[in-house]
Design an enzyme around this catalytic site. Structure first.
Site, PDB file in Angstrom:
ATOM      1  N   ASP A 114      51.076  46.961  34.179  1.00  5.27           N
ATOM      2  CA  ASP A 114      50.570  47.238  32.836  1.00  5.27           C
ATOM      3  C   ASP A 114      49.463  48.297  32.917  1.00  5.27           C
ATOM      4  O   ASP A 114      48.851  48.485  33.963  1.00  5.27           O
ATOM      5  CB  ASP A 114      49.977  45.967  32.216  1.00  5.27           C
ATOM      6  CG  ASP A 114      51.026  44.892  32.029  1.00  5.27           C
ATOM      7  OD1 ASP A 114      52.213  45.236  31.908  1.00  5.27           O
ATOM      8  OD2 ASP A 114      50.641  43.709  32.013  1.00  5.27           O
TER       9      ASP A 114
HETATM   10  N1  URA Z   1      52.270  40.738  35.445  1.00  2.00           N
HETATM   11  C1  URA Z   1      51.607  41.178  34.371  1.00  2.00           C
HETATM   12  O1  URA Z   1      51.374  40.432  33.435  1.00  2.00           O
HETATM   13  N2  URA Z   1      51.202  42.466  34.352  1.00  2.00           N
HETATM   14  C2  URA Z   1      51.400  43.316  35.364  1.00  2.00           C
HETATM   15  O2  URA Z   1      50.982  44.466  35.302  1.00  2.00           O
HETATM   16  C3  URA Z   1      52.090  42.843  36.493  1.00  2.00           C
HETATM   17  C4  URA Z   1      52.522  41.559  36.509  1.00  2.00           C
END
Ligand code: URA
Length: 240
Positions: free
Chosen positions: A106
């Site tokens: 993310d």
């Molecule tokens: N899980 C998440 O919620 N976000 C990420 O970036 C990676 C794994």
């Protein structure tokens, strides 16, 4: 392999630009098969011809594998009209190599992100069938408990009907804010955040610290990258 211009071959190492490669050749710092070359415009076979730059042998690789320590605020995408992507953290020569991120983090997640132009291996590593471990460090708002660990181990059911595979939650500290290490064998959208939110512990900070057996290199500053070693690439191949 098809012959390529020497400045292009040297620049694909990511250590020098094409312009620097030409300059190094002019200054007598480049050899091909043991002989000094003054022009970097000639073409050579990067797999067969032995090239040295400033005394260093250029180990040519057909594919590039990079470990990046992703900072918050940039997208795990190859292009984005509005914002900065992880490719913007790489030098120009590497940006031209069709690299893409192996999976996504993310925008606000930090840590280990692999980039490559080897599509076959990248897709195999991401395949849901392979179950390559992905390890995260998370801070949550809320107190994590042994009950949360058991729920993770059993496999959580999330809103929207997603049934998660059994996962490992190790509590590093528990308080009003808690810290944990989470190991997943899959990589669904926002998965760690959704799993912890489902247990009433929303994530306030998330970092990926390992993929398979490959840990985030502690010497890499946030935003910095390095090439994977042959040994590390071999270990990735062994996973699939
Ligand atoms: N899980 C998440 O919620 N976000 C990420 O970036 C990676 C794994």
């Amino acid at each position: 392999m098809e012959k390529q211009r020497l400045d292009k071959i040297i620049a694909s190492s990511g250590k020098w630009s094409r312009k620097e490669a030409r300059e190094l050749a002019r200054r007598g710092q480049v050899t091909v098969n043991g002989l000094f070359v003054r022009s970097a415009e000639e073409k050579y076979d990067p797999e067969k011809d032995e090239i040295t730059v400033a005394g260093e042998t250029l180990g040519y690789r057909r594919y590039t594998w990079i470990m990046l320590n992703k900072p918050a605020g940039c997208l795990s995408a190859t292009e984005d009209g509005r914002g900065k992507t992880v490719l913007d953290l790489l030098p120009q020569e590497l940006q031209r190599q069709n690299l893409f991120p192996v999976g996504r983090l993310d925008k606000d997640t930090e840590g280990l992100l692999l980039l490559t132009n080897e599509g076959g291996l990248a897709h195999a590593l991401l395949s849901p069938k392979r179950h390559v471990d992905k390890v995260y460090y998370a801070r949550t708002a809320g107190r994590l408990s042994e009950e949360d660990c058991r729920a993770f181990a059993q496999g959580l059911s999330l809103d929207g009907g997603l049934q998660c595979l059994p996962a490992k939650l190790e509590i590093l500290s528990a308080g009003e804010e808690s810290e944990a290490r989470i190991t997943l064998r899959e990589g669904k959208y926002h998965q760690v955040k959704r799993m912890l939110a489902a247990r009433g512990n929303p994530v306030v900070y998330l970092e990926r610290i390992q993929m398979g057996q490959l840990p985030l290199d502690p010497s890499l500053a946030r935003g910095a990258f390095r090439f994977l070693t042959e040994e590390e690439i071999k270990e990735l191949r062994a996973l699939v």
